[in-house]
Design a protein around this motif. Sequence first.
Motif, PDB file in Angstrom:
ATOM      1  N   ASP A 155      82.907  51.133  -2.288  1.00  0.00           N
ATOM      2  CA  ASP A 155      84.277  50.652  -2.109  1.00  0.00           C
ATOM      3  C   ASP A 155      85.280  51.729  -2.517  1.00  0.00           C
TER       4      ASP A 155
ATOM      5  N   ASN B  81      80.823  53.343  -7.596  1.00  0.00           N
ATOM      6  CA  ASN B  81      81.535  52.337  -8.388  1.00  0.00           C
ATOM      7  C   ASN B  81      82.197  52.997  -9.596  1.00  0.00           C
ATOM      8  N   GLN B  82      83.258  52.365 -10.079  1.00  0.00           N
ATOM      9  CA  GLN B  82      84.177  53.038 -10.995  1.00  0.00           C
ATOM     10  C   GLN B  82      83.600  53.429 -12.358  1.00  0.00           C
TER      11      GLN B  82
ATOM     12  N   GLU C 203      79.221  45.020 -13.079  1.00  0.00           N
ATOM     13  CA  GLU C 203      78.858  45.820 -11.893  1.00  0.00           C
ATOM     14  C   GLU C 203      78.236  47.153 -12.274  1.00  0.00           C
TER      15      GLU C 203
ATOM     16  N   TRP D 107      91.277  47.613 -13.324  1.00  0.00           N
ATOM     17  CA  TRP D 107      89.917  47.997 -13.717  1.00  0.00           C
ATOM     18  C   TRP D 107      89.458  49.216 -12.909  1.00  0.00           C
ATOM     19  N   ASP D 108      89.856  49.236 -11.628  1.00  0.00           N
ATOM     20  CA  ASP D 108      89.537  50.385 -10.778  1.00  0.00           C
ATOM     21  C   ASP D 108      90.511  51.534 -11.011  1.00  0.00           C
TER      22      ASP D 108
ATOM     23  N   ASP E 291      88.502  51.164  -3.088  1.00  0.00           N
ATOM     24  CA  ASP E 291      89.210  50.511  -4.192  1.00  0.00           C
ATOM     25  C   ASP E 291      90.604  51.054  -4.470  1.00  0.00           C
TER      26      ASP E 291
HETATM   27 CA    CA Z   1      84.297  49.162  -7.172  1.00  0.00          CA
END
Ligand code: CA
Length: 702
Positions: free
Chosen positions: A608, A567-568, A499, A312-313, A610
């Motif tokens: 993060d 976040n991604q 998220e 996912w990342d 990640d």
């Molecule tokens: Ca993340």
Amino acid sequence: MKRLIPIIILLSACCHPTEDVHLSEYVSTLVGTQSDWTFSTGNTYPAIALPWGMNFWTPVTAEREEDGWAYQYDKHKITGFKQTHQPSPWINDYGAFSIIPGGGPSWFSHESEEARPYYYKVYLADHDITVEITPTERAAVMRLTFPESDSSIIGVNPFQGGKVAFDDAGATGYSVQNHGGVPEGFRNFFVIKADVPLGEAFATSRGQIVTLYIASSFISEEQAVRNLNEVLDRSFDEVKTAAQERWDKILGRIRVSGVTEEQYRTFYSCLYRSSLFPRKFYEMGPDGEPVHYSPYDGKVHDGYLYTDTGFWDTFRALFPLLNLVYPDVSREILQGLANVARENDFLPEWASPGHRDCMIGNNSAAVVADAAVQGLVSREDLEVLYNALVYGTEHVHPTVSSTGRKGHEYYNTLGYIPCDVGVNESVARTLEYAYDDWCIAQVAKLLDRPQEEIDLYLKRSRNWRNVFDPSARLMRGRRADGSFQEPFSPYKWGGDFTEGNAWHYTWSVFHDIPGLVDAMGGQESFEQMLDSVFKVPPIYDDSYYGYRIHEITEMQVADMGNYAHGNQPSQHMLYLYNWTAHPEKGSVYIREVMDRLYSAAPDGYCGDEDNGQTSAWYVFSALGFYPVCPASGQYALGSPLFPKAAVSLPGGKTLTITSKGSNPVYNDIRLNGKPINNNYVDIAPIRNGAHLTFRVSHQNTN
Ligand code: CA
């Protein structure tokens, strides 16, 4: 003399930028360690490792050695040094064990610490012991310098449930530590060779050096002894020099020049983070051939396996970066993925080491497709992978619901996952499955599958339209009866999204940006909506979680409205300005993010890290392009940070990128001298070695 020195430095900086220096010296492994669970500036630890090495080592500052936040920059005491396999504090570790020189915690200072990828050194003040560690892929050497004492001690902690047995030669044992993703009977067997007794007091003279040789295996104790050969009969300094050379070589695949020392540090620290995960999970058997313990069926098999990454990342930029700069490693990773498909029904989505229940999507399709379109997967493996991808579109793992496709029965019939049927994060799933279906179609084309099969996945790839609300011009939850979710707040995190909120997820149509532009009412409207992400205040609704998750806080403090680079889901967004009449807006933001939200300091990330993804964004962006749509064979163009960059490609080829002027906005971009009239550049000619130039043409500027 004093006047000459700067000139020499200047000359070497412009002409032979980084040829003669150790690039690993630019890396700080402490970037991102000033984090805790409420606020992440990376949530990393200082991994002492070889690139993609099977085992990493880290100093531990957590009071409980098992804590996921193993090393926090602000802590004062080191409690031990652990062999770790942890990809993220949220996933935690497995198979870890630790060495405790002095037998307990000790104060330390960052002034008496040296943190490099290939070498870590620290002074344990309370024990008057200097600790040095240097790694190989499956082993490490630890050099301890002791004081005068008749009660010196070196503790070994096999972690809960593990065992350690001491003998004249050192110690053997195993760790069973895990947080899921392993079968019954999982063990990490370790062997430690020492010339002093371990686990009990012994006498040392001042300055006495004790050297520990440590190795481990997920297969057997016998294999752990075999892995010890990586370091045995070699001095600490020999291993250290080899480790540094290995890092210099890997980092040296990209050479950049012409910017500040601080920018070099940030760039190479990001490149280091981009070449750690996924890590090797295979070992070299008695014949010197790769073998691996499978966390999927608990057996030992021939061949490669890599693990510890969440797709996912990392499907977004990390895998595309590996495919460009380290295709040799990508080939092994993809062979390993095909092995996973042979060892169980599902491809992993979050592996550590086996299936873990985390995040959403079916983005293994993107990882497979991006490598496949670049020719990095054999036909035989691709067929195995394709079958697993197809299986995943109609199944969900019986115990790990983030593997396969939760909600596939709705998605495959209605064309979306309704928000009122008990499947969480329904819009995010629909969007990612649609993109993943587009990726599957690309693989189907490569395999010459029947047209109707290709068409099925292409049809499903348009499912993103089913969760787009034209009145809001945003993605929005949709009920089974076809009506949109009420009430609707684009500021609400979670719920129908993962998220993130509607402002973040609306752009997750990687494969059909022109379609999204049309759906929003045209280019102007699309641009206005993009602008709005930065203009709306950083307000939020956290009612889905019941508390403010750290990603929300990280968005707020970045002072970019609702843009959430930490976040991604946001990370490709700035490049979408390329589909507007004003791509320069994106370039300005891209430079701002590079300059302001990244550094080589312990708080150097804005969320993060990640497993290489957030770092790979920086590496790509600094080069001047970004893979908005992995598997498309294209990079969206951006704004290179360096006047000159050179990427070494297989076969002795080089991609050279030059940019003129400090303005982040370029309007004359050429590939091998030929103007590029698109907002993207094709990867194929780039992989073949090319010269990409970014210039400002005054004729075209207003
Ligand atoms: Ca993340």
